[in-house]
Design a protein around this motif. Sequence first.
Motif, PDB file in Angstrom:
ATOM      1  N   PRO A  32     -39.858  19.116  20.895  1.00 34.26           N
ATOM      2  CA  PRO A  32     -40.140  17.632  20.360  1.00 34.26           C
ATOM      3  C   PRO A  32     -41.415  17.040  20.196  1.00 34.26           C
ATOM      4  N   ALA A  33     -41.874  16.545  19.163  1.00 30.25           N
ATOM      5  CA  ALA A  33     -43.073  15.731  19.122  1.00 30.25           C
ATOM      6  C   ALA A  33     -42.972  14.293  19.377  1.00 30.25           C
ATOM      7  N   ALA A  34     -41.523  13.914  18.899  1.00 29.12           N
ATOM      8  CA  ALA A  34     -41.176  12.381  19.160  1.00 29.12           C
ATOM      9  C   ALA A  34     -39.696  12.121  18.718  1.00 29.12           C
ATOM     10  N   LEU A  35     -39.104  11.221  19.508  1.00 32.30           N
ATOM     11  CA  LEU A  35     -38.036  10.501  18.806  1.00 32.30           C
ATOM     12  C   LEU A  35     -38.697   9.263  18.424  1.00 32.30           C
ATOM     13  N   ILE A  36     -38.272   8.896  17.095  1.00 29.87           N
ATOM     14  CA  ILE A  36     -38.597   7.837  16.372  1.00 29.87           C
ATOM     15  C   ILE A  36     -37.282   6.909  15.957  1.00 29.87           C
TER      16      ILE A  36
ATOM     17  N   PHE B  59     -30.042   4.431  26.006  1.00 28.13           N
ATOM     18  CA  PHE B  59     -31.434   4.354  25.225  1.00 28.13           C
ATOM     19  C   PHE B  59     -32.382   4.847  26.148  1.00 28.13           C
ATOM     20  N   ALA B  60     -32.668   4.264  27.320  1.00 29.31           N
ATOM     21  CA  ALA B  60     -33.608   4.581  28.193  1.00 29.31           C
ATOM     22  C   ALA B  60     -33.253   5.959  28.683  1.00 29.31           C
ATOM     23  N   ASP B  61     -32.211   6.592  28.772  1.00 25.67           N
ATOM     24  CA  ASP B  61     -31.985   7.784  29.004  1.00 25.67           C
ATOM     25  C   ASP B  61     -32.629   8.895  28.130  1.00 25.67           C
ATOM     26  N   ALA B  62     -32.153   8.419  26.666  1.00 19.64           N
ATOM     27  CA  ALA B  62     -32.365   9.135  25.494  1.00 19.64           C
ATOM     28  C   ALA B  62     -33.959   9.222  25.621  1.00 19.64           C
ATOM     29  N   VAL B  63     -34.550   8.207  25.726  1.00 16.68           N
ATOM     30  CA  VAL B  63     -36.174   8.365  25.996  1.00 16.68           C
ATOM     31  C   VAL B  63     -36.612   9.139  26.990  1.00 16.68           C
ATOM     32  N   ALA B  64     -35.916   9.117  28.225  1.00 15.57           N
ATOM     33  CA  ALA B  64     -36.582   9.821  29.350  1.00 15.57           C
ATOM     34  C   ALA B  64     -36.486  11.476  29.025  1.00 15.57           C
ATOM     35  N   SER B  65     -35.194  11.730  28.300  1.00 17.16           N
ATOM     36  CA  SER B  65     -34.952  13.090  28.011  1.00 17.16           C
ATOM     37  C   SER B  65     -36.133  13.688  27.179  1.00 17.16           C
ATOM     38  N   VAL B  66     -36.601  12.876  26.079  1.00 12.51           N
ATOM     39  CA  VAL B  66     -37.425  13.305  24.936  1.00 12.51           C
ATOM     40  C   VAL B  66     -38.676  13.278  25.795  1.00 12.51           C
TER      41      VAL B  66
ATOM     42  N   SER C  47     -30.849  21.828  20.400  1.00 14.56           N
ATOM     43  CA  SER C  47     -30.769  22.167  19.099  1.00 14.56           C
ATOM     44  C   SER C  47     -32.352  22.779  18.407  1.00 14.56           C
ATOM     45  N   LEU C  48     -33.228  21.879  18.770  1.00 14.21           N
ATOM     46  CA  LEU C  48     -34.592  22.107  18.602  1.00 14.21           C
ATOM     47  C   LEU C  48     -35.013  23.394  19.290  1.00 14.21           C
ATOM     48  N   ALA C  49     -34.890  23.419  20.548  1.00 11.77           N
ATOM     49  CA  ALA C  49     -35.294  24.291  21.492  1.00 11.77           C
ATOM     50  C   ALA C  49     -34.673  25.682  20.884  1.00 11.77           C
TER      51      ALA C  49
ATOM     52  N   ALA D 215     -25.931   7.239  15.132  1.00 11.87           N
ATOM     53  CA  ALA D 215     -26.486   5.910  15.641  1.00 11.87           C
ATOM     54  C   ALA D 215     -25.901   5.486  16.739  1.00 11.87           C
ATOM     55  N   PRO D 216     -26.571   4.692  17.685  1.00 17.01           N
ATOM     56  CA  PRO D 216     -26.107   4.167  18.766  1.00 17.01           C
ATOM     57  C   PRO D 216     -24.868   3.435  18.450  1.00 17.01           C
ATOM     58  N   GLY D 217     -23.678   3.687  19.358  1.00 16.35           N
ATOM     59  CA  GLY D 217     -22.438   3.216  19.010  1.00 16.35           C
ATOM     60  C   GLY D 217     -21.257   4.194  18.385  1.00 16.35           C
ATOM     61  N   ASP D 218     -22.026   5.072  17.684  1.00 22.98           N
ATOM     62  CA  ASP D 218     -21.007   6.028  16.814  1.00 22.98           C
ATOM     63  C   ASP D 218     -21.058   7.226  17.767  1.00 22.98           C
ATOM     64  N   GLY D 219     -21.731   7.305  19.035  1.00 21.24           N
ATOM     65  CA  GLY D 219     -21.385   8.492  19.763  1.00 21.24           C
ATOM     66  C   GLY D 219     -22.128   7.971  21.181  1.00 21.24           C
ATOM     67  N   ASP D 220     -22.449   9.033  21.709  1.00 17.58           N
ATOM     68  CA  ASP D 220     -23.295   8.765  23.139  1.00 17.58           C
ATOM     69  C   ASP D 220     -24.597   9.143  22.745  1.00 17.58           C
ATOM     70  N   PHE D 221     -25.536   8.121  22.880  1.00 19.06           N
ATOM     71  CA  PHE D 221     -26.754   8.192  22.360  1.00 19.06           C
ATOM     72  C   PHE D 221     -27.548   9.307  22.934  1.00 19.06           C
ATOM     73  N   ALA D 222     -27.534   8.853  24.594  1.00 16.11           N
ATOM     74  CA  ALA D 222     -28.198   9.992  25.470  1.00 16.11           C
ATOM     75  C   ALA D 222     -27.797  11.209  25.315  1.00 16.11           C
ATOM     76  N   ALA D 223     -26.437  11.513  25.323  1.00 19.59           N
ATOM     77  CA  ALA D 223     -26.136  12.771  24.911  1.00 19.59           C
ATOM     78  C   ALA D 223     -26.585  13.531  23.753  1.00 19.59           C
ATOM     79  N   ASP D 224     -26.305  12.640  22.826  1.00 21.20           N
ATOM     80  CA  ASP D 224     -26.658  13.034  21.310  1.00 21.20           C
ATOM     81  C   ASP D 224     -28.334  13.523  21.384  1.00 21.20           C
ATOM     82  N   VAL D 225     -29.235  12.426  21.716  1.00 22.19           N
ATOM     83  CA  VAL D 225     -30.449  12.938  21.725  1.00 22.19           C
ATOM     84  C   VAL D 225     -30.731  14.260  22.642  1.00 22.19           C
ATOM     85  N   ARG D 226     -30.077  14.609  23.883  1.00 17.30           N
ATOM     86  CA  ARG D 226     -30.247  15.753  24.786  1.00 17.30           C
ATOM     87  C   ARG D 226     -29.769  17.030  23.845  1.00 17.30           C
TER      88      ARG D 226
END
Lengths: 415, 415
Positions: free
Chosen positions: B204-208, B225-232, B196-198, B180-191
Amino acid sequence: MSGPTAYFDPAKASALDPQTRDLVERRARSLGSAYRLFYDEPVQFVRGSGTKLYTADGTEYLDAYNNVPSVGHAHPRVAAAIAEQAARLTTHTRYLDRALVDYAEDLLGEFPSSLSNVMFTCTGSEANDLALRIAKAATGAPGVIVTANAYHGVTTEIAAISPSLGGRASLADWVRVVPAPGDGDFAADVRGAIQSLATAGIQPAALIVDTIFASDGVRVDVPGFADAVASVRGAGGLFIADEVQPGFGRLGTGMWGFARHGLQPDIVTMGKPMGNGHPIAAMVARPELVDTFGRHVRYFNTFGGSSVSIAAAQATLDVLRDEQLIENARNVGDYLLEQLPAIDGIVEAHGVGLFIGARVASEDVALRTVNDLKRRHILLGESGLNNDVLKIRPPLVFDRADADRLLEGLAAVLA
Amino acid sequence: MSGPTAYFDPAKASALDPQTRDLVERRARSLGSAYRLFYDEPVQFVRGSGTKLYTADGTEYLDAYNNVPSVGHAHPRVAAAIAEQAARLTTHTRYLDRALVDYAEDLLGEFPSSLSNVMFTCTGSEANDLALRIAKAATGAPGVIVTANAYHGVTTEIAAISPSLGGRASLADWVRVVPAPGDGDFAADVRGAIQSLATAGIQPAALIVDTIFASDGVRVDVPGFADAVASVRGAGGLFIADEVQPGFGRLGTGMWGFARHGLQPDIVTMGKPMGNGHPIAAMVARPELVDTFGRHVRYFNTFGGSSVSIAAAQATLDVLRDEQLIENARNVGDYLLEQLPAIDGIVEAHGVGLFIGARVASEDVALRTVNDLKRRHILLGESGLNNDVLKIRPPLVFDRADADRLLEGLAAVLA
C-alpha cells in the motif's frame, strides 16, 4: 531531470543580500524542495504593465520570456473584467450562465466546424488529462505516441507521457516515443511506433503533439506530419493537438499551431495565455468523442468555466483581436528572426511569430547570457535538448522598441 | 453512474420559457453531453452576496447548498484583494513573492508541526493527484485504499480511485475498496484490504479518505479510525486526509476534519473554499515525502500559487478568522441538527457544523423537495447512496435567520 537550468542554487544563498536570503530561506522551508527560483539572484516583482515588470524600488525589466500574460502584464481590460465579475458573482457551470455560452461559441468559432464541443478546466495539465481520458474512452485503446522530449503536463497520467520530466524510464508502458520532426522521418517513425505498440498487443488511442514542439527545441516545419496523422487514424487512433504553448496567436499565423500544417485535429487542448494569467484552460473536441465519454462517466470541474474564469478569458480574447496581436506577433517575430543572426555569438535563430529559439555556443554561454541579461533588466530563458538555446517567448504586445532593446542587450552581453 | 440526480433533463427542454430554452439548447450544442444543469427548470444568477443569490429580475434565493463561496458570495474583501492584485501583477512561483511565502507560513501554522511543506495547485483533483504521486514516490508502492463511494476528483489517476464516478469496474487494479465507517468494522476492513493487496503482490502507498466521508453519506463518528491508519503505516503506507469538502472550518470544530479524530495525516489536500471561488488548491505534507519526490521529478504548476490566487486565498483565510466563521458553523449547525428532526417528513438528520444530511422517505421525495424548495427560492441538493438525503452545505456565513428560512421552507414543502 531535464528542462531549463537557469535556476537559483540554494547552496549559494549566502551570497544574497540579507533580506533576499531571509525570504529565500523561509520559502524553501515552507514550499519544500520541489520548487525552483529563476536566476543566480532571484528577483521579486511587485507590478507589471505591458511587456514591463517592476521591482519594489521601481526598477523596470523588459519581459522577453513570459508567455502567460499574453496580452500584456495586468492588462487593464482583463483586470477590470475580473474585478467586476469577482465583486458580483463567482459560480459554477451547473447554473445557467449566458456569458459562459457566449464565450464557448466565440471560442469554437475559431475552430474547424467539426470541433464543436468545448470543456473547461483550470490548467493545461487538466485539459490534456481530460483529452486522453476522452481519447481512450472513444477508441477503447490505451496506446499513446509522443515526441522525444515532449512535455504535456504534471498529472500522474500526463507525467507518464512526458519524457522531458523524468526521462523515458518514467513513461507508462503504453507510451511510445518518436524522434522530434527533423531528427528522423516523422511519418516513418510514427508508423514504427504504431507497429511497436501492435507487437505488444496495444492499439493507439492517440498521437499527441505540441504543434510548435516547444520542449523538443521548436520545430517550425514538419515534413510528413499529415502522413503521420493518417497512419494513427488508420490504426484507429486520434490526433490531439496540444496548443498550450503555440495557441492563441503566438505563432503570428492565425490562432492555432495545427492550422499552419493544414491539419484538422480530433481534440485540441489549450491553456496558459487563455485568461492572461487567470487559471483557465480548455479542451475542444469532436462531439461524438465527448458523447462516448459522457455515456460512461460523470465529469464536473468545480472551477472550470466558473464566472470569473470566463470573464477573464473573454476579455483576453477580445483584447487579442482588438489590439491585432496576432499580426504584431508575426511582424515583430519576423523582425527578430531577421536581426538575431547578425549578432556575434548567436549561432542560429529559428521559430515563428513570437516563439523563437536563438542558439549560442554552449549551455555555459546560454546560462551566463540569461543571468547577464537579467542584470541588465531583460528577462529571457534558455532551453533545448542541450540547454544551449535562448528562449524568446514574450507577451504578444512586444513591440519593435522592445525588440531593439532585447537585440542591443543580447549584442552587449554576448560581446 | 451515481451522484446527485436533481439535474435538468434535456428531453424536457420544450417545457421551458423560450429564452431559457434557447440558452439551454445553445449550451448543449457548445459544451456537449458531459455537462449537467441543476433543477427541473435551470436557473441563472447574475449577482450574489453573503448567503443570497439573485436572478436578473432581482429575485432573491437563499443558498443552502454551495460550499465553495465559503465566506459568502462575492465577499467584498476577497473581491477587493483579487481586483487589486489582478490590476497590479499576476505571475508565477519562479520569481520571489513575499505574499506567497507569508500565506504558506500562515496556512502551515494551522497544521501539526510535522506537516511543514505546502505545494499549490489549482484544483482539488490536482492536489489529490499530486498527493498520490508523492505517496507512490515516497513509499515505492502502488496500492491505494478508498471507501465504498469515495470521490476524490477527475484526473485519470484520481478517477481511478473514485468509485462514485464510474463504479468499481472503473477502478485501477491497485485500488481496494472498503465499506464506509459504520457499514462495517473500519479497522478490520482496512486490514482486509491490505491483505488483499498483499495477496496480489501489491504494497500500500496510501489510505486516502475524505475526513467527513461526504460522498459516502457523511460519517461523523469513525470507530477504529486510528487503528486503520496504524495498520496502513505498519504495512509501509501513508495516511492522506482529503479535506477538500470538510476543510477550512466547515465542520465547526476547528480548521480540519482529521483533527476531530485525533489523527496526524502524512499528507493533507484541500481546495474548494480555499479562495472562495478562485481556482486555488493545495497539498500539505511531511517534508521528507516531498524531498523523495523532488529528487526524482521536476514539478511546476503554471497557475498554482500565482499572485492573484494567493491574494484570494489570504483574504479568504483572513475573513474566515475575522468573522469567526468556524464558531458560526458550529452554532448554526447545532441549531439545524436540533430543529430538523422536528419537521414532518425528515426521517433523521446527521452531520457536524454546516455539513448536514437530512434523510427523507425516498429518492422521489428528495428530488421533489429540492425542486419545490427551488421554486420557493431556496437552494439545496440531494445525495447519499440512495439519493434520499437532502444535502445542507451552505456558505459558512449562514446565520440563524437563514436557518429559520430554510427550516420553514422545508416544513412547507414536506407537508
